[in-house]
Design a protein around this motif. Sequence first.
Motif, mmCIF file in Angstrom:
data_model
loop_
_atom_site.group_PDB
_atom_site.id
_atom_site.type_symbol
_atom_site.label_atom_id
_atom_site.label_comp_id
_atom_site.label_asym_id
_atom_site.label_seq_id
_atom_site.Cartn_x
_atom_site.Cartn_y
_atom_site.Cartn_z
ATOM 1 N N ARG A 49 0.836 -1.196 0.000
ATOM 2 C CA ARG A 49 0.000 0.000 0.000
ATOM 3 C C ARG A 49 0.873 1.250 0.000
ATOM 4 N NH1 ARG A 49 -5.454 -0.246 2.331
ATOM 5 N NH2 ARG A 49 -5.029 1.824 3.157
ATOM 6 N N GLU A 50 0.376 2.292 -0.671
ATOM 7 C CA GLU A 50 1.080 3.567 -0.713
ATOM 8 C C GLU A 50 2.546 3.380 -1.133
ATOM 9 O OE1 GLU A 50 -0.632 2.873 2.511
ATOM 10 O OE2 GLU A 50 -2.421 3.615 1.496
ATOM 11 N N SER A 51 2.759 2.521 -2.148
ATOM 12 C CA SER A 51 4.109 2.254 -2.666
ATOM 13 C C SER A 51 5.041 1.688 -1.601
ATOM 14 C CB SER A 51 4.723 3.537 -3.265
ATOM 15 O OG SER A 51 3.952 4.007 -4.343
ATOM 16 N N THR A 52 4.462 1.039 -0.592
ATOM 17 C CA THR A 52 5.258 0.479 0.494
ATOM 18 C C THR A 52 4.874 -0.982 0.709
ATOM 19 O OG1 THR A 52 5.264 2.642 1.582
ATOM 20 C CG2 THR A 52 5.951 0.758 2.897
ATOM 21 N N PHE A 53 5.861 -1.863 0.676
ATOM 22 C CA PHE A 53 5.625 -3.286 0.952
ATOM 23 C C PHE A 53 5.729 -3.496 2.452
ATOM 24 C CE2 PHE A 53 7.351 -7.654 1.456
ATOM 25 C CZ PHE A 53 6.258 -8.345 0.941
ATOM 26 N N GLN A 54 4.680 -4.061 3.069
ATOM 27 C CA GLN A 54 4.612 -4.166 4.521
ATOM 28 C C GLN A 54 4.305 -5.602 4.947
ATOM 29 O OE1 GLN A 54 2.466 -0.625 6.299
ATOM 30 N NE2 GLN A 54 2.015 -0.225 4.146
ATOM 31 N N PRO A 55 5.321 -6.395 5.275
ATOM 32 C CA PRO A 55 5.090 -7.761 5.771
ATOM 33 C C PRO A 55 4.477 -7.728 7.171
ATOM 34 C CG PRO A 55 7.349 -7.464 4.982
ATOM 35 C CD PRO A 55 6.746 -6.109 5.112
ATOM 36 N N MET A 56 3.551 -8.619 7.420
ATOM 37 C CA MET A 56 2.864 -8.662 8.703
ATOM 38 C C MET A 56 3.834 -8.800 9.861
ATOM 39 S SD MET A 56 -0.040 -11.408 9.974
ATOM 40 C CE MET A 56 1.103 -12.752 10.309
ATOM 41 N N ARG A 57 4.796 -9.695 9.739
ATOM 42 C CA ARG A 57 5.668 -10.012 10.864
ATOM 43 C C ARG A 57 6.688 -8.920 11.174
ATOM 44 N NH1 ARG A 57 3.708 -14.335 8.483
ATOM 45 N NH2 ARG A 57 2.959 -16.054 9.800
ATOM 46 N N GLU A 58 6.737 -7.873 10.346
ATOM 47 C CA GLU A 58 7.593 -6.724 10.636
ATOM 48 C C GLU A 58 6.787 -5.544 11.160
ATOM 49 O OE1 GLU A 58 9.956 -5.738 7.235
ATOM 50 O OE2 GLU A 58 10.719 -7.784 6.986
ATOM 51 N N ASP A 59 5.480 -5.697 11.244
ATOM 52 C CA ASP A 59 4.604 -4.604 11.653
ATOM 53 C C ASP A 59 4.646 -4.400 13.169
ATOM 54 O OD1 ASP A 59 2.160 -2.795 10.832
ATOM 55 O OD2 ASP A 59 1.530 -3.932 12.603
ATOM 56 N N ALA A 60 4.658 -3.136 13.606
ATOM 57 C CA ALA A 60 4.751 -2.832 15.033
ATOM 58 C C ALA A 60 3.536 -3.325 15.805
ATOM 59 C CB ALA A 60 4.932 -1.324 15.231
ATOM 60 N N CYS A 61 2.335 -3.212 15.216
ATOM 61 C CA CYS A 61 1.133 -3.686 15.906
ATOM 62 C C CYS A 61 1.152 -5.198 16.065
ATOM 63 C CB CYS A 61 -0.117 -3.246 15.144
ATOM 64 S SG CYS A 61 -0.427 -1.469 15.177
ATOM 65 N N TYR A 62 1.559 -5.893 15.021
ATOM 66 C CA TYR A 62 1.665 -7.348 15.089
ATOM 67 C C TYR A 62 2.607 -7.771 16.217
ATOM 68 C CZ TYR A 62 3.700 -11.883 13.859
ATOM 69 O OH TYR A 62 4.196 -13.154 13.903
ATOM 70 N N ARG A 63 3.769 -7.150 16.254
ATOM 71 C CA ARG A 63 4.764 -7.519 17.258
ATOM 72 C C ARG A 63 4.256 -7.222 18.672
ATOM 73 N NH1 ARG A 63 10.392 -5.402 14.381
ATOM 74 N NH2 ARG A 63 10.536 -7.097 12.851
ATOM 75 N N ARG A 64 3.541 -6.138 18.806
ATOM 76 C CA ARG A 64 3.021 -5.809 20.127
ATOM 77 C C ARG A 64 1.988 -6.832 20.582
ATOM 78 N NH1 ARG A 64 -0.701 -0.658 21.996
ATOM 79 N NH2 ARG A 64 -0.980 -1.387 24.133
ATOM 80 N N LEU A 65 1.074 -7.211 19.684
ATOM 81 C CA LEU A 65 0.035 -8.165 20.057
ATOM 82 C C LEU A 65 0.637 -9.509 20.461
ATOM 83 C CD1 LEU A 65 -2.631 -7.397 17.311
ATOM 84 C CD2 LEU A 65 -2.753 -6.809 19.734
ATOM 85 N N VAL A 66 1.616 -9.955 19.707
ATOM 86 C CA VAL A 66 2.272 -11.228 20.041
ATOM 87 C C VAL A 66 2.985 -11.118 21.385
ATOM 88 C CG1 VAL A 66 4.075 -12.847 19.354
ATOM 89 C CG2 VAL A 66 2.492 -11.949 17.642
ATOM 90 N N ALA A 67 3.671 -9.992 21.596
ATOM 91 C CA ALA A 67 4.379 -9.799 22.865
ATOM 92 C C ALA A 67 3.416 -9.766 24.043
ATOM 93 C CB ALA A 67 5.188 -8.504 22.811
ATOM 94 N N ASP A 68 2.187 -9.303 23.800
ATOM 95 C CA ASP A 68 1.191 -9.237 24.864
ATOM 96 C C ASP A 68 0.427 -10.545 25.050
ATOM 97 O OD1 ASP A 68 1.885 -6.662 25.460
ATOM 98 O OD2 ASP A 68 0.255 -5.721 24.359
ATOM 99 N N GLY A 69 0.824 -11.579 24.319
ATOM 100 C CA GLY A 69 0.255 -12.904 24.545
ATOM 101 C C GLY A 69 -0.917 -13.292 23.680
ATOM 102 N N LEU A 70 -1.260 -12.496 22.674
ATOM 103 C CA LEU A 70 -2.374 -12.839 21.796
ATOM 104 C C LEU A 70 -1.905 -13.802 20.717
ATOM 105 C CD1 LEU A 70 -3.151 -9.852 22.928
ATOM 106 C CD2 LEU A 70 -4.775 -9.872 21.019
#
Length: 446
Positions: A49-70
């Motif tokens: 999106r917006e000329s930017t390739f964004q893998p899920m596992r590099e996303d800050a929200c993804y990392r936070r959710l996993v770190a919080d136990g989800l």
Amino acid sequence: MNGHLRVLSIYEGFFSGGARMLHSDVLSGLHGRRGQQHSVLSIHAEVRRESTFQPMREDACYRRLVADGLDVLSLERTADDQSPFAEAEIALAARLARQADIVLTLKEQPLRLVNRAGLRDRPVIACLHRSDPENQGSALDELLAAAGSGQLAAAVCCAESTRDAYAGAGIPEQLLHVIPNGVDLRRFKPNRRARAAVRAAAGIPAEAEVVVFAARYDEMKNVPLFLAAAREFIARRPEGHVLMCGAGMSTANPGLLRDLAAVGLGAADVSDVALAGAGRAGRRGAPRPNTARVHLLGVRPDPESVFAAADVVALTSAFGEAAPLCLIEGMLCGAVPVATDVGDCAAIVAGHGLITPPEASGVVEGWLEALEAGPHFRLAVSRNRYRFGRARMIGAYGTLIRRTHRRSHTVLPSAEIARPAPVPALAIAPALPAPAGAAVSASAVP
């Protein structure tokens, strides 16, 4: 967490944007609290999106959710895969939903999967974050279909403008519940150390006047209007600087390059600065030489640092906004909000900033007035900052989830009883066991 209310959120994908940040904040705040256990299913494992390739596992929200136990699950769709859902994907989504007591969708787009999964025994709450349902393409049709079938039990609207717009589009008003956006007051606050570090890394003098534009490169954000105003601003204020951050805010985006050229901003005026990690402890010192006045930062993991470095946070959107987080986050960090009159922007900045007409000279006049009246506006924000905190928002989401579940006419069986026979795993994802809080493919869930 036996006995907890099990809630599955479905995302289109993980990518830079305020709605994903806010929803992830809600899930982290509710998981393991208020009798709720949350998990996430992402349709895409990567997004372009917006000329930017964004893998899920590099996303800050993804990392936070996993770190919080989800548990964060994925159908493992690639960035450009917009094909109809395969039977195996639908079956996987249905299985995961039946292991939950209630389903949330981040915006209306994931309803295209929910509606095909036939989940008549699980109430659905759609979380809506825009004020232009007519510009959401087929997603509005999916939302209307879910409401018409009785699948949609409620919808969260992040702003009054959102409720009004979706009621006007045909969603029954009794389904629409307004929960205003809120943010982490401990994170978003004035920070002189971050201010000095970000400015030093960009080559901006400590005394310079700085306007920040935090947005993804999208038509609704009206980037050409912002750049026209930025060009006039730096012409009128020789010591003025502009920061631009968000997906697509880099010279790798050909659309942004065309917009810059169209207003007369050339290579000498623009710096494409990689500031990953700037604004954190220890990054101080004298600004490095830099003649550029417009600084492109791209996607940032620390927007609070960028906001702390600014004196004005600008928004020039033409449509679609509801309750933009950039205005709330920016003003809590000490930048005066100046926005066009879209969505609930006027209500957010009332007494704390300014609303401008959607034309460049008017926008610049708003920035200059905000710079002059900065101390007055910052004092007003300091007196009202708790109004914008996230505690009330998270509590309201938790209450709506519980009430919606109680009002469901279906008695939901336990996960152990409801779990259907295993569905064959998708060939694109490994079927591996996952510990609690791990991020795995949805096909790995038994």
